[in-house]
Motif scaffolding. Structure first.
Motif, PDB file in Angstrom:
ATOM      1  N   ALA A  67       0.749  -1.276  -0.101  1.00 47.19           N
ATOM      2  CA  ALA A  67       0.255  -0.177  -0.194  1.00 47.19           C
ATOM      3  C   ALA A  67       0.874   1.373  -0.124  1.00 47.19           C
ATOM      4  O   ALA A  67       0.409   2.360  -0.527  1.00 47.19           O
ATOM      5  CB  ALA A  67      -1.007   0.059   1.027  1.00 47.19           C
ATOM      6  N   ALA A  68       1.895   1.444   0.622  1.00 48.74           N
ATOM      7  CA  ALA A  68       3.063   2.425   0.773  1.00 48.74           C
ATOM      8  C   ALA A  68       3.375   2.709  -0.756  1.00 48.74           C
ATOM      9  O   ALA A  68       3.859   3.822  -0.784  1.00 48.74           O
ATOM     10  CB  ALA A  68       4.185   2.080   1.570  1.00 48.74           C
ATOM     11  N   ALA A  73      -3.746   7.085  -7.134  1.00 50.55           N
ATOM     12  CA  ALA A  73      -5.118   7.137  -7.514  1.00 50.55           C
ATOM     13  C   ALA A  73      -5.536   5.992  -6.785  1.00 50.55           C
ATOM     14  O   ALA A  73      -6.816   5.842  -6.569  1.00 50.55           O
ATOM     15  CB  ALA A  73      -5.396   6.825  -8.967  1.00 50.55           C
ATOM     16  N   LEU A  74      -4.561   5.024  -6.291  1.00 46.96           N
ATOM     17  CA  LEU A  74      -5.360   3.936  -5.577  1.00 46.96           C
ATOM     18  C   LEU A  74      -5.040   4.071  -4.119  1.00 46.96           C
ATOM     19  O   LEU A  74      -5.148   2.878  -3.244  1.00 46.96           O
ATOM     20  CB  LEU A  74      -4.303   2.632  -5.870  1.00 46.96           C
ATOM     21  CG  LEU A  74      -4.620   2.229  -7.621  1.00 46.96           C
ATOM     22  CD1 LEU A  74      -3.609   1.007  -7.916  1.00 46.96           C
ATOM     23  CD2 LEU A  74      -5.962   2.115  -7.678  1.00 46.96           C
ATOM     24  N   ALA A  75      -4.547   5.295  -3.567  1.00 45.92           N
ATOM     25  CA  ALA A  75      -4.210   5.298  -2.150  1.00 45.92           C
ATOM     26  C   ALA A  75      -5.530   4.833  -1.212  1.00 45.92           C
ATOM     27  O   ALA A  75      -5.302   4.385   0.061  1.00 45.92           O
ATOM     28  CB  ALA A  75      -3.653   6.682  -1.810  1.00 45.92           C
ATOM     29  N   ASP A  76      -6.602   5.508  -1.588  1.00 44.31           N
ATOM     30  CA  ASP A  76      -7.785   5.204  -0.720  1.00 44.31           C
ATOM     31  C   ASP A  76      -8.218   3.739  -0.571  1.00 44.31           C
ATOM     32  O   ASP A  76      -8.571   3.302   0.416  1.00 44.31           O
ATOM     33  CB  ASP A  76      -9.125   6.065  -1.384  1.00 44.31           C
ATOM     34  CG  ASP A  76      -9.340   5.747  -2.868  1.00 44.31           C
ATOM     35  OD1 ASP A  76      -8.608   5.316  -3.526  1.00 44.31           O
ATOM     36  OD2 ASP A  76     -10.432   5.967  -3.008  1.00 44.31           O
ATOM     37  N   LEU A  80      -8.095   1.210   2.458  1.00 41.56           N
ATOM     38  CA  LEU A  80      -9.556   0.491   2.851  1.00 41.56           C
ATOM     39  C   LEU A  80      -8.979  -0.855   3.250  1.00 41.56           C
ATOM     40  O   LEU A  80      -9.526  -1.565   4.037  1.00 41.56           O
ATOM     41  CB  LEU A  80     -10.396   0.349   1.726  1.00 41.56           C
ATOM     42  CG  LEU A  80     -11.838  -0.204   1.914  1.00 41.56           C
ATOM     43  CD1 LEU A  80     -12.438   0.198   3.334  1.00 41.56           C
ATOM     44  CD2 LEU A  80     -12.674  -0.078   0.881  1.00 41.56           C
ATOM     45  N   LEU A  81      -8.132  -1.632   2.379  1.00 40.46           N
ATOM     46  CA  LEU A  81      -7.573  -2.923   2.447  1.00 40.46           C
ATOM     47  C   LEU A  81      -6.975  -3.119   4.012  1.00 40.46           C
ATOM     48  O   LEU A  81      -7.124  -4.015   4.519  1.00 40.46           O
ATOM     49  CB  LEU A  81      -6.572  -3.227   1.411  1.00 40.46           C
ATOM     50  CG  LEU A  81      -6.963  -3.494   0.180  1.00 40.46           C
ATOM     51  CD1 LEU A  81      -5.985  -3.885  -0.864  1.00 40.46           C
ATOM     52  CD2 LEU A  81      -7.880  -4.931   0.077  1.00 40.46           C
ATOM     53  N   ILE A  82      -6.241  -1.939   4.544  1.00 41.08           N
ATOM     54  CA  ILE A  82      -5.424  -1.945   5.521  1.00 41.08           C
ATOM     55  C   ILE A  82      -6.572  -2.038   6.735  1.00 41.08           C
ATOM     56  O   ILE A  82      -6.398  -2.789   7.715  1.00 41.08           O
ATOM     57  CB  ILE A  82      -4.407  -0.803   5.714  1.00 41.08           C
ATOM     58  CG1 ILE A  82      -3.281  -1.152   4.934  1.00 41.08           C
ATOM     59  CG2 ILE A  82      -4.028  -0.716   7.196  1.00 41.08           C
ATOM     60  CD1 ILE A  82      -2.610   0.106   4.654  1.00 41.08           C
TER      61      ILE A  82
END
Length: 279
Positions: A67-68, A73-76, A80-82
């Motif tokens: 995720a880091a 564009a995919l940060a949100d 959410l996955l975390i």
């Protein structure tokens, strides 16, 4: 420290290959290291008598690392996955008969995953670091490889300088209840080495020759102190577990955590500084 400095011989070729390949291989390689490191960490927790949910923690650590490195564009979606991982870690702890043990396992699982998942900030630094001027000496590397190289070589310089100076002039020690080999002389030597290397690399990355030394006087010590804190944090965990090394994956050099512990703290600190000050 000798093992840490010597491990550079093992990791330099692999590092060069990954940097040449660039993204997404950098992120994938870091996620793999996070998975191995999390496995070692939860084994240390077990030896220390700390309950956890290892499989969930390993999966969450890998997710955090990836995720880091996720594009903006995919940060949100990555966040959410975390969040879902934190929920699943809680659900996994419900089966423990003693609620206090379940709470402890949930906290340890989330903490362990976040702690090791910070390795992904190495990739974040490369992705989010500023572009390099066309005439910069290290411009052919590109910003991703260039900024990651600043972090890696800076941390290695700190470790090597601390070992060499500490071995020669180290007398007074600090935090011996965590790590008996740390000396004030070694700390100073490591900070000086990190500052010099960071200054040279900042010039190579295109920072103005008059500005780079001033930046290095701030970033070098920040990086070195963060690296030292990361080393001490892992030493505290190993002390609690009664272990000398985090694992045996690397013969003669311990486990993955033993080799990346400094980066777990240095990577987010350097990333924040570069984005807030240099960018």
């Amino acid at each position: 420290m000798r093992e840490r400095a010597g491990s550079a011989v093992i990791f330099v070729p692999a590092l060069l290959v990954v940097l040449v390949l660039g993204m997404p291989w950098v992120a994938i390689g870091l996620a793999a290291l996070a998975a191995f490191g999390a496995r070692e960490l939860f084994h240390l927790f077990e030896d220390a008598g700390q309950p956890s949910e290892p499989m969930m923690g390993i999966a969450l650590a890998t997710t955090i690392s990836l995720a880091a490195a996720a594009p903006a564009a995919l940060a949100d979606k990555a966040a959410l996955l975390i969040a879902i991982g934190v929920v699943l870690a809680a659900v996994g702890s419900f089966g423990r008969r003693e609620p206090r043990e379940g709470l402890s396992a949930w906290m340890a699982t989330v903490f362990g995953a976040v702690y090791v998942g910070q390795l992904g900030f190495i990739a974040r630094l490369g992705i989010a670091g500023p572009l390099l001027p066309a005439g910069a000496p290290l411009a052919p590397l590109g910003p991703t490889s260039g900024w990651i190289l600043l972090l890696v070589l800076g941390v290695w310089a700190f470790d090597t300088g601390a070992y060499l100076v500490g071995r020669r002039w180290g007398r007074a020690r600090f935090l011996v209840h965590i790590s008996p080999s740390k000396t004030y002389a070694g700390l100073v030597g490591g900070l000086v080495a990190a500052t010099v290397v960071v200054g040279l690399l900042l010039v190579g990355l295109g920072q103005a020759p008059l500005q780079a030394p001033l930046q290095a006087l701030i970033l070098g010590p920040l990086m070195g102190l963060a690296a030292q804190a990361g080393d001490l944090a892992e030493s505290m965990i190993k002390r609690a577990a009664g272990a000398k090394d985090s694992g045996t994956l690397i013969p003669g050099h311990g486990g993955v955590l033993d080799r990346v512990d400094s980066f777990l703290f240095a990577a987010p600190v350097v990333t924040l500084y570069v984005l807030a000050v240099i960018r």
